[in-house]
Design a protein around this motif. Structure first.
Motif, PDB file in Angstrom:
ATOM      1  N   SER A 260       5.287  -0.715 -14.627  1.00 48.84           N
ATOM      2  CA  SER A 260       5.072   0.629 -15.164  1.00 48.84           C
ATOM      3  C   SER A 260       3.767   0.718 -15.944  1.00 48.84           C
ATOM      4  O   SER A 260       3.204   1.807 -16.085  1.00 48.84           O
ATOM      5  N   ASP A 261       3.278  -0.425 -16.436  1.00 42.63           N
ATOM      6  CA  ASP A 261       2.006  -0.431 -17.159  1.00 42.63           C
ATOM      7  C   ASP A 261       0.827  -0.101 -16.251  1.00 42.63           C
ATOM      8  O   ASP A 261      -0.219   0.348 -16.729  1.00 42.63           O
ATOM      9  N   VAL A 262       0.989  -0.364 -14.945  1.00 41.87           N
ATOM     10  CA  VAL A 262      -0.126  -0.137 -14.036  1.00 41.87           C
ATOM     11  C   VAL A 262       0.155   0.938 -12.998  1.00 41.87           C
ATOM     12  O   VAL A 262      -0.771   1.538 -12.459  1.00 41.87           O
ATOM     13  N   TRP A 263       1.408   1.204 -12.700  1.00 42.71           N
ATOM     14  CA  TRP A 263       1.741   2.212 -11.691  1.00 42.71           C
ATOM     15  C   TRP A 263       2.249   3.519 -12.311  1.00 42.71           C
ATOM     16  O   TRP A 263       2.494   4.477 -11.606  1.00 42.71           O
ATOM     17  N   GLY A 264       2.433   3.538 -13.603  1.00 47.43           N
ATOM     18  CA  GLY A 264       2.865   4.771 -14.251  1.00 47.43           C
ATOM     19  C   GLY A 264       4.314   4.738 -14.690  1.00 47.43           C
ATOM     20  O   GLY A 264       5.146   4.042 -14.093  1.00 47.43           O
ATOM     21  N   ARG A 265       4.630   5.511 -15.707  1.00 49.10           N
ATOM     22  CA  ARG A 265       5.994   5.527 -16.270  1.00 49.10           C
ATOM     23  C   ARG A 265       6.943   6.385 -15.438  1.00 49.10           C
ATOM     24  O   ARG A 265       8.109   6.044 -15.272  1.00 49.10           O
ATOM     25  N   LYS A 266       6.437   7.505 -14.925  1.00 45.85           N
ATOM     26  CA  LYS A 266       7.320   8.464 -14.275  1.00 45.85           C
ATOM     27  C   LYS A 266       8.059   7.862 -13.085  1.00 45.85           C
ATOM     28  O   LYS A 266       9.258   8.083 -12.908  1.00 45.85           O
ATOM     29  N   SER A 267       7.352   7.113 -12.267  1.00 41.67           N
ATOM     30  CA  SER A 267       7.975   6.510 -11.094  1.00 41.67           C
ATOM     31  C   SER A 267       9.134   5.607 -11.470  1.00 41.67           C
ATOM     32  O   SER A 267      10.185   5.599 -10.808  1.00 41.67           O
ATOM     33  N   PHE A 268       8.964   4.866 -12.555  1.00 42.78           N
ATOM     34  CA  PHE A 268      10.005   3.925 -12.956  1.00 42.78           C
ATOM     35  C   PHE A 268      11.096   4.603 -13.777  1.00 42.78           C
ATOM     36  O   PHE A 268      12.218   4.103 -13.824  1.00 42.78           O
ATOM     37  N   LEU A 269      10.771   5.732 -14.407  1.00 48.06           N
ATOM     38  CA  LEU A 269      11.830   6.547 -14.993  1.00 48.06           C
ATOM     39  C   LEU A 269      12.749   7.058 -13.884  1.00 48.06           C
ATOM     40  O   LEU A 269      13.978   7.026 -14.010  1.00 48.06           O
ATOM     41  N   LEU A 270      12.136   7.535 -12.806  1.00 53.15           N
ATOM     42  CA  LEU A 270      12.917   8.024 -11.671  1.00 53.15           C
ATOM     43  C   LEU A 270      13.768   6.908 -11.087  1.00 53.15           C
ATOM     44  O   LEU A 270      14.953   7.093 -10.783  1.00 53.15           O
TER      45      LEU A 270
ATOM     46  N   LYS B  14       0.824  -1.203   0.000  1.00 56.58           N
ATOM     47  CA  LYS B  14       0.000   0.000   0.000  1.00 56.58           C
ATOM     48  C   LYS B  14       0.859   1.256   0.000  1.00 56.58           C
ATOM     49  O   LYS B  14       0.624   2.190  -0.766  1.00 56.58           O
ATOM     50  N   HIS B  15       1.882   1.269   0.853  1.00 58.09           N
ATOM     51  CA  HIS B  15       2.756   2.446   0.920  1.00 58.09           C
ATOM     52  C   HIS B  15       3.567   2.615  -0.353  1.00 58.09           C
ATOM     53  O   HIS B  15       3.781   3.743  -0.818  1.00 58.09           O
ATOM     54  N   ILE B  16       4.038   1.485  -0.910  1.00 59.04           N
ATOM     55  CA  ILE B  16       4.794   1.555  -2.165  1.00 59.04           C
ATOM     56  C   ILE B  16       3.918   2.132  -3.266  1.00 59.04           C
ATOM     57  O   ILE B  16       4.343   3.001  -4.032  1.00 59.04           O
ATOM     58  N   ARG B  17       2.703   1.653  -3.349  1.00 61.30           N
ATOM     59  CA  ARG B  17       1.803   2.132  -4.398  1.00 61.30           C
ATOM     60  C   ARG B  17       1.470   3.614  -4.212  1.00 61.30           C
ATOM     61  O   ARG B  17       1.395   4.379  -5.177  1.00 61.30           O
ATOM     62  N   MET B  18       1.279   4.049  -2.944  1.00 57.57           N
ATOM     63  CA  MET B  18       0.992   5.456  -2.692  1.00 57.57           C
ATOM     64  C   MET B  18       2.139   6.331  -3.181  1.00 57.57           C
ATOM     65  O   MET B  18       1.932   7.417  -3.724  1.00 57.57           O
ATOM     66  N   TYR B  19       3.372   5.845  -2.986  1.00 60.10           N
ATOM     67  CA  TYR B  19       4.528   6.618  -3.451  1.00 60.10           C
ATOM     68  C   TYR B  19       4.611   6.625  -4.976  1.00 60.10           C
ATOM     69  O   TYR B  19       4.734   7.665  -5.600  1.00 60.10           O
ATOM     70  N   LEU B  20       4.520   5.418  -5.562  1.00 61.18           N
ATOM     71  CA  LEU B  20       4.698   5.304  -7.007  1.00 61.18           C
ATOM     72  C   LEU B  20       3.597   6.006  -7.780  1.00 61.18           C
ATOM     73  O   LEU B  20       3.824   6.569  -8.838  1.00 61.18           O
ATOM     74  N   CYS B  21       2.385   5.971  -7.260  1.00 63.77           N
ATOM     75  CA  CYS B  21       1.255   6.524  -8.006  1.00 63.77           C
ATOM     76  C   CYS B  21       0.942   7.976  -7.643  1.00 63.77           C
ATOM     77  O   CYS B  21       0.207   8.630  -8.362  1.00 63.77           O
ATOM     78  N   GLY B  22       1.492   8.476  -6.555  1.00 65.40           N
ATOM     79  CA  GLY B  22       1.141   9.815  -6.139  1.00 65.40           C
ATOM     80  C   GLY B  22       2.263  10.788  -5.996  1.00 65.40           C
ATOM     81  O   GLY B  22       2.246  11.865  -6.568  1.00 65.40           O
ATOM     82  N   PHE B  23       3.292  10.435  -5.266  1.00 60.86           N
ATOM     83  CA  PHE B  23       4.322  11.404  -4.878  1.00 60.86           C
ATOM     84  C   PHE B  23       5.029  12.052  -6.056  1.00 60.86           C
ATOM     85  O   PHE B  23       5.049  13.274  -6.155  1.00 60.86           O
ATOM     86  N   PRO B  24       5.607  11.297  -6.983  1.00 54.23           N
ATOM     87  CA  PRO B  24       6.331  11.960  -8.054  1.00 54.23           C
ATOM     88  C   PRO B  24       5.439  12.747  -9.001  1.00 54.23           C
ATOM     89  O   PRO B  24       5.809  13.788  -9.485  1.00 54.23           O
TER      90      PRO B  24
END
Length: 293
Positions: free
Chosen positions: A83-93, A4-14
């Motif tokens: 990255s297909d489900v959590w977004g590209r930006k987080s994994f670019l970072l 849950k915390h990982i997803r909150m970071y990957l999907c929201g913070f950046p």
């Protein structure tokens, strides 16, 4: 709870720290800065490699590059699927950070530099995420041109950076080159964090708190098994594999060979890299211009 915390970071913070619409230019800048930073280190890295492993320079170079490549192969499907489900930006970072993380260690501890460089292969798949990023924001008829632009940018980053690195190394020493490469790498990370927008639409994001992918999606060998089911795809893959196999082996050792065996100077090696980069840019532009016609 951890997921849950990982997803909150990957999907929201950046994503909250960037504005504007995702563009191919964002991908181009990320790729250029990452490989420009590493290009600066071409001459210092060859020197440090020989000083660290004077008796087994070529062997250790092959092992380092081999471990890095193997780890990239193993991790690429997992990072791509996430990255297909959590977004590209987080994994670019994530990929840019870990790809560039070994850079400052070159002067601090060469052993740790080469060790971290090998292990960083787990996340050194920026190109894969960048191509997915570009695919998200381009129409099908624009995609080939956009891919060509990204590939040409990669080549462009290698035209001047090795020459600049070699010049600064001779004039001011390797420490300044490593410092400059570190500054550029940090700038790239900050660019992704603060400027690059997310490209994956919200409707395609993860909608539950569970783990979003299956083992089959993360299995690097699953794609290989699927390849054999289509004869056309199989032939294309075999062609690409046979094309890149000698090229990858040459790229990992050729510059070291020029310096240690043929006794090329740092300036000559940098000039050779620049010439190859210029020809690569011309080839990319011509290829995709022909494709458009």
């Amino acid at each position: 709870m951890l997921i849950k915390h990982i997803r909150m970071y990957l999907c929201g913070f950046p994503q909250q720290r960037s504005v504007g619409r995702a563009k191919v230019a964002h991908a181009v800048v990320v790729i250029f800065m990452e490989f420009f930073a590493w290009g600066l280190l071409t001459t210092p890295m060859l020197t440090v490699l020989h000083q660290t492993f004077p008796q087994h320079t070529f062997l250790m170079n092959g092992l380092i590059q081999g471990v890095k490549g193997l780890l990239s192969f193993m991790s690429a499907p997992l990072i791509g699927a996430l990255s297909d489900v959590w977004g590209r930006k987080s994994f670019l970072l994530l990929t840019v950070f870990f790809t560039c993380a070994p850079i400052p260690l070159m002067r601090i501890s060469p052993w740790w530099f080469f060790a971290l460089m090998s292990v960083s292969g787990l996340f050194s798949v920026t190109f894969s995420v960048i191509f997915a990023y570009v695919a998200d924001i381009t129409e099908e008829h624009e995609r080939s041109t956009a891919y060509g632009l990204v590939s040409a940018t990669f080549a462009a980053s290698l035209v001047t950076s090795p020459a600049i690195g070699a010049f600064l190394s001779v004039r001011y020493g390797d420490s300044l080159v490593v410092l400059l490469a570190t500054i550029i790498a940090v700038s790239d990370i900050l660019f992704v964090l603060l400027v690059v927008p997310e490209s994956l639409p919200d409707k395609m994001r993860l909608s539950s708190w569970g783990f979003p992918i299956s083992w089959e999606q993360a299995d690097p060998f699953a794609s290989l098994r699927k390849v054999g089911k289509d004869s056309t795809v199989l032939l294309i893959c075999v062609t690409v594999f046979l094309s890149y196999l000698p090229e990858a082996g040459q790229y990992s050792s050729f510059f070291l060979y020029l310096g240690q065996v043929i006794n090329f100077s740092s300036e000559a090696i940098a000039g050779f890299i620049a010439m190859v980069g210029i020809l690569s840019i011309i080839a990319q532009v011509k290829t995709f211009s022909f494709h458009i016609r």
